[in-house]
Each structure stands twice: as C-alpha cells, then as structure tokens.
Design an enzyme around this catalytic site. Structure first.
Site, PDB file in Angstrom:
ATOM      1  N   TYR A   1       0.854  -1.184   0.000  1.00  0.00           N
ATOM      2  CA  TYR A   1       0.000   0.000   0.000  1.00  0.00           C
ATOM      3  C   TYR A   1       0.889   1.232   0.000  1.00  0.00           C
ATOM      4  O   TYR A   1       1.707   1.411   0.897  1.00  0.00           O
ATOM      5  CB  TYR A   1      -0.917  -0.035   1.210  1.00  0.00           C
ATOM      6  CG  TYR A   1      -1.834   1.144   1.345  1.00  0.00           C
ATOM      7  CD1 TYR A   1      -2.545   1.639   0.258  1.00  0.00           C
ATOM      8  CD2 TYR A   1      -2.022   1.764   2.570  1.00  0.00           C
ATOM      9  CE1 TYR A   1      -3.403   2.715   0.381  1.00  0.00           C
ATOM     10  CE2 TYR A   1      -2.889   2.828   2.717  1.00  0.00           C
ATOM     11  CZ  TYR A   1      -3.570   3.308   1.619  1.00  0.00           C
ATOM     12  OH  TYR A   1      -4.425   4.371   1.735  1.00  0.00           O
TER      13      TYR A   1
ATOM     14  N   ASN B   1       0.612   4.305   0.737  1.00  0.00           N
ATOM     15  CA  ASN B   1       0.632   5.224   1.881  1.00  0.00           C
ATOM     16  C   ASN B   1       1.452   4.676   3.044  1.00  0.00           C
ATOM     17  O   ASN B   1       1.711   5.392   4.001  1.00  0.00           O
ATOM     18  CB  ASN B   1      -0.788   5.551   2.339  1.00  0.00           C
ATOM     19  CG  ASN B   1      -1.452   6.547   1.410  1.00  0.00           C
ATOM     20  OD1 ASN B   1      -0.880   6.960   0.414  1.00  0.00           O
ATOM     21  ND2 ASN B   1      -2.665   6.929   1.722  1.00  0.00           N
ATOM     22  N   TYR B   2       1.845   3.405   2.985  1.00  0.00           N
ATOM     23  CA  TYR B   2       2.754   2.820   3.966  1.00  0.00           C
ATOM     24  C   TYR B   2       4.060   2.529   3.244  1.00  0.00           C
ATOM     25  O   TYR B   2       4.493   1.398   3.133  1.00  0.00           O
ATOM     26  CB  TYR B   2       2.203   1.518   4.544  1.00  0.00           C
ATOM     27  CG  TYR B   2       0.860   1.624   5.213  1.00  0.00           C
ATOM     28  CD1 TYR B   2       0.425   2.793   5.810  1.00  0.00           C
ATOM     29  CD2 TYR B   2       0.001   0.539   5.246  1.00  0.00           C
ATOM     30  CE1 TYR B   2      -0.813   2.874   6.425  1.00  0.00           C
ATOM     31  CE2 TYR B   2      -1.235   0.609   5.863  1.00  0.00           C
ATOM     32  CZ  TYR B   2      -1.631   1.776   6.442  1.00  0.00           C
ATOM     33  OH  TYR B   2      -2.841   1.851   7.048  1.00  0.00           O
ATOM     34  N   ARG B   3       4.699   3.555   2.714  1.00  0.00           N
ATOM     35  CA  ARG B   3       5.892   3.378   1.885  1.00  0.00           C
ATOM     36  C   ARG B   3       6.919   2.478   2.555  1.00  0.00           C
ATOM     37  O   ARG B   3       7.199   2.616   3.736  1.00  0.00           O
ATOM     38  CB  ARG B   3       6.527   4.718   1.556  1.00  0.00           C
ATOM     39  CG  ARG B   3       5.756   5.458   0.515  1.00  0.00           C
ATOM     40  CD  ARG B   3       6.519   6.591  -0.060  1.00  0.00           C
ATOM     41  NE  ARG B   3       7.024   7.484   0.980  1.00  0.00           N
ATOM     42  CZ  ARG B   3       7.990   8.344   0.783  1.00  0.00           C
ATOM     43  NH1 ARG B   3       8.572   8.455  -0.372  1.00  0.00           N
ATOM     44  NH2 ARG B   3       8.386   9.126   1.757  1.00  0.00           N
TER      45      ARG B   3
END
Length: 155
Positions: A97, A99-101
């Site tokens: 995901y 946004n959770y790099r």
C-alpha cells in the site's frame, strides 16, 4: 504492508504472536476488506487492491536509540517477520500500500528510470502503474513532484 487473500492458518498466527514477543514494541494494524471495496474495478482508481482481499496488514516497530546495533536489531526483526508471513499474503507480485511506503522495495535512483521503478511500482499499483506513469509524463513532464518512490516519467 501486506494484503491477505486467504485466512491465515492458526499455526501461522501463533508464529506471528511468538515473533511479536521477541520485539520491544511490535505493532500491527489489520484493515478488513470486502463488501463494496471488491465491487470497484481495480482499474477504476489508482488503488488496485480490491477484489479478493480479506485484509490489509501494516507491520510496525519503533525504537528510540539511534545506535547502529539497536537499529539493525529492529530492522532485522521486521524483515524476519516480513519473510515469515510471505506464504500467507499476496504474491506475484507481493502487493503493498503506497501510503505505507516501504523503501526496502526499491527507490528511484540516478536517472529515475521507469523500468527500475516498476519493481516496486507494480507492488503499489499493479497494472495501473504504467497508466499512472503515462499520466505523470503528461501533467508533470519536468518531474517536479518526486520522492524516493514517486511515479516516474514513462519516457
């Protein structure tokens, strides 16, 4: 982060809990998927992780000390956990995901090339990655909006 398609077996959950007991501050967030999420086609939005996903899981740990030994211990633990859960999460490619790099997946290097970025870009965006690179090439041809894992220009 990981995406789960099938229920994780009880013995594997026990293994995860045992690993959590080995870490000072383990943390995990499980977001349930299904319902309306699965009805939206993967190509309809940049976010493709929809149909057939049971959960999105974020794995975390934290520490205060900046010394190398402590840092290596905690990073080693999270990598061990990541490898342990590999059989129970999405594969080919393993999905993530955006946004959770996760910089362990890869980063834009010198020259910022599409082919290099594909290794991590498809984990975040699956088949939407090339479409997003085409769009970025049109709306940001000078690549002003960039970071370690930003979508590269296609050309």
């Amino acid at each position: 982060s990981d995406f789960v398609k099938e229920p994780i077996p009880e013995y594997a959950m026990e293994g995860i809990w045992k690993m959590f007991l080995q870490e000072d501050s383990p943390f995990s967030i499980w977001n349930a998927y299904g319902g309306m999420m699965g009805k939206i086609p993967e190509s309809a939005t940049p976010f493709p992780h929809r149909k057939g996903r049971k959960f999105m899981i974020q794995w975390l740990t934290s520490w205060q000390s900046g010394d190398k030994k402590t840092t290596n211990k905690h990073i080693g633990w999270i990598r061990k956990l990541y490898d342990f859960v590999a059989p129970y999460v999405s594969k080919c490619p393993r999905e993530a995901y955006v946004n959770y790099r996760d910089l362990d997946l890869g980063v834009n290097g010198e020259g910022y090339k599409y082919e290099e970025a594909k290794t991590w870009g498809e984990m975040y965006f699956k088949d939407n990655f090339e479409k997003l690179a085409r769009l970025k090439s049109k709306v940001d041809p000078n690549n002003f909006f960039r970071n370690e894992q930003s979508i590269p220009l296609l050309f």
